[in-house]
Design an enzyme around this catalytic site. Structure first.
Site, PDB file in Angstrom:
ATOM      1  N   PRO A 123      -1.686  -9.234   4.568  1.00 24.57           N
ATOM      2  CA  PRO A 123      -0.871  -8.023   4.723  1.00 24.57           C
ATOM      3  C   PRO A 123      -1.387  -6.861   3.882  1.00 24.57           C
ATOM      4  O   PRO A 123      -2.110  -7.086   2.912  1.00 24.57           O
ATOM      5  CB  PRO A 123       0.508  -8.457   4.217  1.00 24.57           C
ATOM      6  N   GLY A 127      -4.202  -6.362  -2.181  1.00 29.07           N
ATOM      7  CA  GLY A 127      -5.314  -6.281  -3.130  1.00 29.07           C
ATOM      8  C   GLY A 127      -6.687  -6.565  -2.529  1.00 29.07           C
ATOM      9  O   GLY A 127      -7.618  -6.893  -3.266  1.00 29.07           O
ATOM     10  N   THR A 129      -8.874  -4.434  -1.061  1.00 23.58           N
ATOM     11  CA  THR A 129      -9.819  -3.422  -1.523  1.00 23.58           C
ATOM     12  C   THR A 129     -10.135  -3.636  -2.998  1.00 23.58           C
ATOM     13  O   THR A 129     -11.290  -3.573  -3.423  1.00 23.58           O
ATOM     14  CB  THR A 129      -9.208  -2.020  -1.340  1.00 23.58           C
ATOM     15  N   GLU A 341      29.308  -2.569   7.110  1.00 27.41           N
ATOM     16  CA  GLU A 341      28.566  -3.137   5.967  1.00 27.41           C
ATOM     17  C   GLU A 341      29.328  -4.281   5.332  1.00 27.41           C
ATOM     18  O   GLU A 341      28.733  -5.282   4.916  1.00 27.41           O
ATOM     19  CB  GLU A 341      28.282  -2.055   4.916  1.00 27.41           C
ATOM     20  N   HIS A 344      28.662  -7.469   7.216  1.00 23.19           N
ATOM     21  CA  HIS A 344      27.393  -8.127   6.852  1.00 23.19           C
ATOM     22  C   HIS A 344      27.541  -8.874   5.522  1.00 23.19           C
ATOM     23  O   HIS A 344      27.120 -10.022   5.391  1.00 23.19           O
ATOM     24  CB  HIS A 344      26.284  -7.086   6.654  1.00 23.19           C
TER      25      HIS A 344
HETATM   26  P1  ADP Z   1      -5.182  -3.749   0.445  1.00 23.81           P
HETATM   27  O1  ADP Z   1      -6.618  -3.352   0.463  1.00 23.81           O
HETATM   28  O2  ADP Z   1      -4.978  -5.226   0.597  1.00 23.81           O
HETATM   29  O3  ADP Z   1      -4.307  -2.964   1.361  1.00 23.81           O
HETATM   30  P2  ADP Z   1      -5.286  -2.607  -2.176  1.00 23.81           P
HETATM   31  O4  ADP Z   1      -6.405  -3.357  -2.781  1.00 23.81           O
HETATM   32  O5  ADP Z   1      -5.573  -1.247  -1.668  1.00 23.81           O
HETATM   33  O6  ADP Z   1      -4.612  -3.473  -1.024  1.00 23.81           O
HETATM   34  O7  ADP Z   1      -4.094  -2.559  -3.233  1.00 23.81           O
HETATM   35  C1  ADP Z   1      -3.534  -1.338  -3.647  1.00 23.81           C
HETATM   36  C2  ADP Z   1      -3.138  -1.387  -5.105  1.00 23.81           C
HETATM   37  O8  ADP Z   1      -2.124  -2.360  -5.334  1.00 23.81           O
HETATM   38  C3  ADP Z   1      -4.258  -1.803  -6.023  1.00 23.81           C
HETATM   39  O9  ADP Z   1      -5.071  -0.720  -6.347  1.00 23.81           O
HETATM   40  C4  ADP Z   1      -3.513  -2.338  -7.230  1.00 23.81           C
HETATM   41  O10 ADP Z   1      -3.041  -1.296  -8.049  1.00 23.81           O
HETATM   42  C5  ADP Z   1      -2.305  -2.985  -6.600  1.00 23.81           C
HETATM   43  N1  ADP Z   1      -2.520  -4.424  -6.388  1.00 23.81           N
HETATM   44  C6  ADP Z   1      -2.486  -5.077  -5.202  1.00 23.81           C
HETATM   45  N2  ADP Z   1      -2.705  -6.392  -5.369  1.00 23.81           N
HETATM   46  C7  ADP Z   1      -2.895  -6.589  -6.689  1.00 23.81           C
HETATM   47  C8  ADP Z   1      -3.189  -7.728  -7.501  1.00 23.81           C
HETATM   48  N3  ADP Z   1      -3.319  -8.948  -6.966  1.00 23.81           N
HETATM   49  N4  ADP Z   1      -3.317  -7.553  -8.822  1.00 23.81           N
HETATM   50  C9  ADP Z   1      -3.191  -6.333  -9.376  1.00 23.81           C
HETATM   51  N5  ADP Z   1      -2.928  -5.219  -8.681  1.00 23.81           N
HETATM   52  C10 ADP Z   1      -2.775  -5.329  -7.353  1.00 23.81           C
HETATM   53 ZN    ZN Z   2      24.282  -3.582  10.566  1.00 26.75          ZN
END
Ligand code: ADP
Ligand code: ZN
Length: 516
Positions: A123, A127, A129, A341, A344
């Site tokens: 999803p 992390g 990237t 609400e 629910h």
């Molecule tokens: P994706 O590429 O999976 O959409 P990103 O790598 O762009 O996600 O994540 C965006 C930001 O969320 C990262 O720069 C970091 O700040 C934070 N983040 C996401 N996953 C982690 C993780 N496992 N540990 C630390 N920071 C994370």
């Molecule tokens: Zn509702």
């Protein structure tokens, strides 16, 4: 139960039920209000959460070619594995690649062939990237980043040219990591919506990848959140043949991510990161980072000495549901929303007491919400029939409460997304999960194998009808509790979960059949 079997079942359920682990409901009253005076057009918060709260805070825009298509050479990324919390499995796999980038001969001695391409899937905001960047940082090699959508152009051949340009640059750099985000944009299965441009781009990528020798020390890392949509050609040996899942963090992983991102933040003593980790079920790393940042902004805006628990709480609601706005509904509308609400909340308290109610509100929030129930589900790997039926009843309870209090003639459009969601869940139970009297049959698989399903719609209707009646009875039996909560909501407009639970428990009749 054997592990793989449990995992298979869990995966199947997760796929079948999508975001159902989140049991949020939210009503929204956007523009439609102008025409239909007290209409609540509903958006289930489940969908909303997936799209908004879980949206990653993109910290990578600068890497993705500021000028479209311009391949940007990231100067040695100042990022390494210590910037990644959780994701132990991915880190393990990537550390082999780091060793290889540092000393390609290490694996060659054993006759081992390193993958040319690594596919990170999972999803958004988990992390991917960050991991690719950290790999380059660890190995101290240049990092080239581009997004798949940057390759896809209107004119045939432009994207393919960009791919060649990228690899040419990278090869000149010697050892390096090439990162292609959203690879699905150019590597979609070719059967649907064939496009010459995309085909050429994909072919260029495949031939560039076959063209280099693994001893060159070039590693291509791609990321997608739609592995199912990828062209199988991409996944063949010699291409992205190592595939690493980057999943949403579990509770302990959320805690380590929260710890990492709060290192530079002054947290007050009343803040418990453990409690926050428990509360943030289904948050990605990016949403956790956003949450902490949001709390820091709130603390700074009020010139607080530290970030306090209340700042985090405000940030949490803001991240999940959007910021509260002043109420604009008429008194009559307010009362309808409150009853809806309260319905629910009541059903959730009785039928799914293991889920923790955190907030019930009739204040307009983000994206035109007119009110919402926020409920942190119990963290579990598997969902049983009981949980799914309870979830359907909780979804239907808003409408049931409206009907019980105002009568059938006064039903509003507010329950539209609740009932759509409930219907989808019922269809999953019947079509895929064998939970409707035929425990050994997946009607979906059956129909794939032998053609159309007869009678499925009628059975869906019967299940929904049965569960709706059950919910309506429950609401009617507990009218006193419903009235008490909806009155309190009209008055307070927003209540914390604990207060809601205490109020409900004080008014529920003692002979509740399913109280737990
Ligand atoms: P994706 O590429 O999976 O959409 P990103 O790598 O762009 O996600 O994540 C965006 C930001 O969320 C990262 O720069 C970091 O700040 C934070 N983040 C996401 N996953 C982690 C993780 N496992 N540990 C630390 N920071 C994370
Ligand atoms: Zn509702």
């Amino acid at each position: 139960m054997k592990r793989w079997y449990a995992a298979l079942i869990a995966a199947t359920l997760a796929a079948a039920l999508g975001g159902m682990l989140l049991s949020f409901t939210m009503e929204s009253a956007p523009q439609a209000r102008a025409e239909l005076s007290h209409v609540l057009v509903l958006a289930s918060l489940t969908g909303f959460v997936a799209a908004v709260a879980l949206r990653p805070a993109r910290g990578k825009a600068e890497a993705v070619g500021a000028a479209r298509g311009a391949v940007k050479d990231e100067a040695r990324a100042a990022c390494d594995f210590s910037h990644v919390a959780a994701n132990a499995h991915a880190l393990q796999s990537l550390s082999e690649l780091r060793d290889y980038l540092i000393d390609p001969s290490k694996y060659a001695r054993y006759g081992a062939r390193m993958p040319k391409g690594v596919l990170l899937y999972g999803p958004p905001g988990t992390g991917k990237t960050l991991l690719a960047r950290a790999l380059a940082g660890e190995a101290k090699v240049p990092f080239f980043a581009l997004s798949g959508s940057d390759f896809v152009e209107k004119y045939v051949g432009v994207g393919a040219g960009r791919v060649r340009e990228l690899f040419k640059k990278a090869r000149k750099a010697g050892k390096c990591v090439i990162f292609i985000d959203e690879i699905d944009a150019l590597g979609k299965r070719r059967d649907d919506n064939a496009s010459d441009e995309r085909d050429q781009t994909l072919n260029a990528l495949l031939s560039e990848m076959s063209g280099f020798y693994t001893g060159d020390g070039v590693i291509v890392v791609a990321a997608t959140n739609r592995i199912d949509a990828l062209d199988p050609a991409l996944l063949r040996p010699g291409r992205f043949d190592r595939q690493i899942e980057v999943a949403l963090p579990g509770r302990a992983e959320r805690l380590s991510i929260l710890k990492l991102h709060s290192e530079n933040k002054p947290l007050a003593d009343d803040v418990s990161l453990e409690a926050l980790a428990a509360q943030t079920v289904s948050f990605s790393g990016a949403s956790l980072e956003t949450l902490l940042n949001e709390a820091a902004l709130i603390a700074a805006a009020r010139n607080g000495a530290q970030i306090e628990k209340s700042d985090l709480q405000t940030a949490f609601y803001k991240t999940v549901a959007g910021a509260d706005r002043p109420i604009t509904a008429t008194n009559r509308e307010k009362r309808i929303i409150a009853v809806h609400e309260a319905g629910h909340a009541l059903a959730s308290r009785i039928l799914a007491p293991e889920n923790k109610l955190t907030r019930v509100s009739i204040l307009p929030a983000g994206h035109g919400a007119a009110g919402y129930n926020l409920c942190v589900p119990e963290e579990r790997v598997m969902l049983g029939k009981r949980h799914i039926e309870a979830q359907i009843c909780v979804l239907l309870a808003g409408r049931a409460a409206e009907q019980a209090v105002f009568g059938e003639e006064e039903l509003t459009a507010g329950a539209s997304s609740d009932i759509a969601r409930a219907t989808e869940l019922a269809a999953s139970m019947i079509l895929e999960l064998g939970m409707d009297g035929e425990p050994a049959v997946s009607l979906k698989a059956l129909s794939r194998a032998c053609g159309g399903i007869t009678g499925a719609q009628e059975r869906c209707r019967a299940v929904l009808d049965g569960l709706y009646r059950k919910t309506l009875h429950l609401i009617e039996d507990e009218r006193e509790a419903l009235t008490a909560l909806s009155d309190a909501l009209v008055e307070a407009e927003s209540m914390e979960g604990e207060a809601v639970t205490a109020l409900l428990d004080g008014h529920l009749s003692s002979e509740r059949p399913e109280s737990a």
